[in-house]
Write an enzyme that holds these catalytic residues in place. Sequence first.
Site, PDB file in Angstrom:
ATOM      1  N   ARG A 298       0.761  -1.154   0.109  1.00 34.43           N
ATOM      2  CA  ARG A 298      -0.068  -0.001   0.144  1.00 34.43           C
ATOM      3  C   ARG A 298       0.965   1.350  -0.117  1.00 34.43           C
ATOM      4  O   ARG A 298       0.585   2.027  -0.696  1.00 34.43           O
ATOM      5  CB  ARG A 298      -0.945   0.105   1.054  1.00 34.43           C
ATOM      6  CG  ARG A 298      -0.644  -0.053   2.405  1.00 34.43           C
ATOM      7  CD  ARG A 298      -1.223  -0.833   3.390  1.00 34.43           C
ATOM      8  NE  ARG A 298      -0.892  -2.086   3.355  1.00 34.43           N
ATOM      9  CZ  ARG A 298      -1.774  -3.186   3.182  1.00 34.43           C
ATOM     10  NH1 ARG A 298      -2.744  -3.098   3.400  1.00 34.43           N
ATOM     11  NH2 ARG A 298      -1.065  -4.445   3.238  1.00 34.43           N
ATOM     12  N   THR A 299       1.971   1.292   0.545  1.00 37.86           N
ATOM     13  CA  THR A 299       2.657   2.510   0.910  1.00 37.86           C
ATOM     14  C   THR A 299       3.218   2.766  -0.706  1.00 37.86           C
ATOM     15  O   THR A 299       3.315   3.948  -1.160  1.00 37.86           O
ATOM     16  CB  THR A 299       3.909   2.336   1.701  1.00 37.86           C
ATOM     17  OG1 THR A 299       3.356   2.043   2.917  1.00 37.86           O
ATOM     18  CG2 THR A 299       4.651   3.598   1.884  1.00 37.86           C
TER      19      THR A 299
ATOM     20  N   LYS B 289      24.095  -5.583  -6.122  1.00 37.89           N
ATOM     21  CA  LYS B 289      25.292  -5.672  -6.393  1.00 37.89           C
ATOM     22  C   LYS B 289      26.402  -5.084  -5.220  1.00 37.89           C
ATOM     23  O   LYS B 289      27.596  -5.365  -5.428  1.00 37.89           O
ATOM     24  CB  LYS B 289      25.746  -5.038  -7.850  1.00 37.89           C
ATOM     25  CG  LYS B 289      24.917  -5.922  -8.887  1.00 37.89           C
ATOM     26  CD  LYS B 289      25.289  -4.953 -10.166  1.00 37.89           C
ATOM     27  CE  LYS B 289      24.668  -5.540 -11.188  1.00 37.89           C
ATOM     28  NZ  LYS B 289      24.846  -4.444 -12.677  1.00 37.89           N
TER      29      LYS B 289
ATOM     30  N   ARG C 227      11.862   3.593   1.438  1.00 41.54           N
ATOM     31  CA  ARG C 227      11.662   2.845   2.542  1.00 41.54           C
ATOM     32  C   ARG C 227      12.879   1.877   2.887  1.00 41.54           C
ATOM     33  O   ARG C 227      13.332   1.383   1.671  1.00 41.54           O
ATOM     34  CB  ARG C 227      10.405   1.771   2.352  1.00 41.54           C
ATOM     35  CG  ARG C 227      10.446   0.494   3.149  1.00 41.54           C
ATOM     36  CD  ARG C 227       9.299  -0.126   3.161  1.00 41.54           C
ATOM     37  NE  ARG C 227       8.103   0.513   3.629  1.00 41.54           N
ATOM     38  CZ  ARG C 227       6.767   0.076   4.059  1.00 41.54           C
ATOM     39  NH1 ARG C 227       6.421  -1.108   3.769  1.00 41.54           N
ATOM     40  NH2 ARG C 227       5.910   0.876   4.603  1.00 41.54           N
TER      41      ARG C 227
ATOM     42  N   HIS D  29       7.378   5.934  10.580  1.00 41.53           N
ATOM     43  CA  HIS D  29       6.558   5.835   9.384  1.00 41.53           C
ATOM     44  C   HIS D  29       5.686   6.917   9.417  1.00 41.53           C
ATOM     45  O   HIS D  29       4.352   6.889   9.522  1.00 41.53           O
ATOM     46  CB  HIS D  29       5.751   4.478   9.248  1.00 41.53           C
ATOM     47  CG  HIS D  29       5.188   4.191   7.953  1.00 41.53           C
ATOM     48  ND1 HIS D  29       5.292   4.750   7.051  1.00 41.53           N
ATOM     49  CD2 HIS D  29       4.710   2.916   7.669  1.00 41.53           C
ATOM     50  CE1 HIS D  29       4.724   4.159   6.039  1.00 41.53           C
ATOM     51  NE2 HIS D  29       4.358   3.049   6.363  1.00 41.53           N
TER      52      HIS D  29
HETATM   53  C1  NCD Z   1       3.389  -1.071   8.158  1.00 41.99           C
HETATM   54  C2  NCD Z   1       4.973  -1.052   7.737  1.00 41.99           C
HETATM   55  O1  NCD Z   1       5.293  -1.444   6.603  1.00 41.99           O
HETATM   56  O2  NCD Z   1       5.495  -0.044   8.677  1.00 41.99           O
HETATM   57  N1  NCD Z   1       2.527  -1.040   7.012  1.00 41.99           N
HETATM   58  C3  NCD Z   1       2.308  -0.031   6.263  1.00 41.99           C
HETATM   59  O3  NCD Z   1       3.328   0.523   5.838  1.00 41.99           O
HETATM   60  N2  NCD Z   1       1.028   0.216   6.159  1.00 41.99           N
HETATM   61  C4  NCD Z   1       3.096  -2.149   9.261  1.00 41.99           C
HETATM   62  C5  NCD Z   1       3.660  -3.498   8.961  1.00 41.99           C
HETATM   63  O4  NCD Z   1       4.491  -3.977   8.200  1.00 41.99           O
HETATM   64  O5  NCD Z   1       3.041  -4.368   9.762  1.00 41.99           O
END
Ligand code: NCD
Length: 287
Positions: free
Chosen positions: A33-34, A61, A83, A111
């Site tokens: 989703r992100t 690499k 991320r 986050h």
């Molecule tokens: C989460 C994350 O990746 O921090 N999900 C998200 O981004 N909506 C939570 C998780 O991984 O459980």
Amino acid sequence: MQRRLAKSDSRAALVRTLAGRRVALLFYEASTRTRVSFEFAAKNLGAFTTVVTAAASSIEKGESLVDTGYTIQATGAEAIVMRHPASGAAALLARHIHVPLINAGDGMHEHPTQALLDAFTMLQHKKTLRGLHVLIVGDIFHSRVARSNVQLLSKFGSRITLCGPDALLPRLSATLADGVVVSRDFDAELKSADVIMMLRVQKERLAGLDLNVADYIAQYQLTGERLQAAKRGAVVMHPGPMIRGMEITAEVADGPQSVIVEQVQNGVLTRMAILARAFAMSGRGER
Ligand code: NCD
């Protein structure tokens, strides 16, 4: 007809916001989703996007984070969404590059865009964040979502309770912000919670932890029965990915008090606002 025209007008205005700008999505860790919502957010504003994932790039690499950042910037990226599994990675790269860097989750640290979309979703259902009792339940220890929500909600005067077993919620978590309460008693907290935010038990980060899954489910799973005994009008949230049958039952996840799908939808809108602001602040917005 008029409504449709108005809609397409505003769409046209939106795609001019970042028309022709270039946004790189640098994802060292799994995401659905992100990643998708950032990509759609950028495209809704007219930007071009490219997605770089660890597999199938020079990361595989052995290229360092900073070198990858320099490379992406040199190709013409005007903003980077990242991320990374290491806490602090976003702050580190931001010190080395001169384009905006948006943290899409760094390790167990933060986050922030998730917390913003969560707060936005709460405000669609509750009048104010001030005094709102937000109950965050589950794997708090590993959760960057919990940490960012605590940071944000405490600034707005929400009443925050963190709830879970010792192994997933050290007592020290109460020091995350002033007034944060740590509780082990889910049923008791449900009686006064306005927002119930369930978190995934992060199996990939569990190594060495003492957790009995059956006990966990018995004490902390949000079931229909528990929700019936909860405060009236409470909304159920989950940042996803959710594991049905573990922290939440399907009945609750799909039930009338769940705003989980709205959270995902709001993720696109919130990230549009974040991207537009990042470009505007760096002087790289609409020309
Ligand atoms: C989460 C994350 O990746 O921090 N999900 C998200 O981004 N909506 C939570 C998780 O991984 O459980």
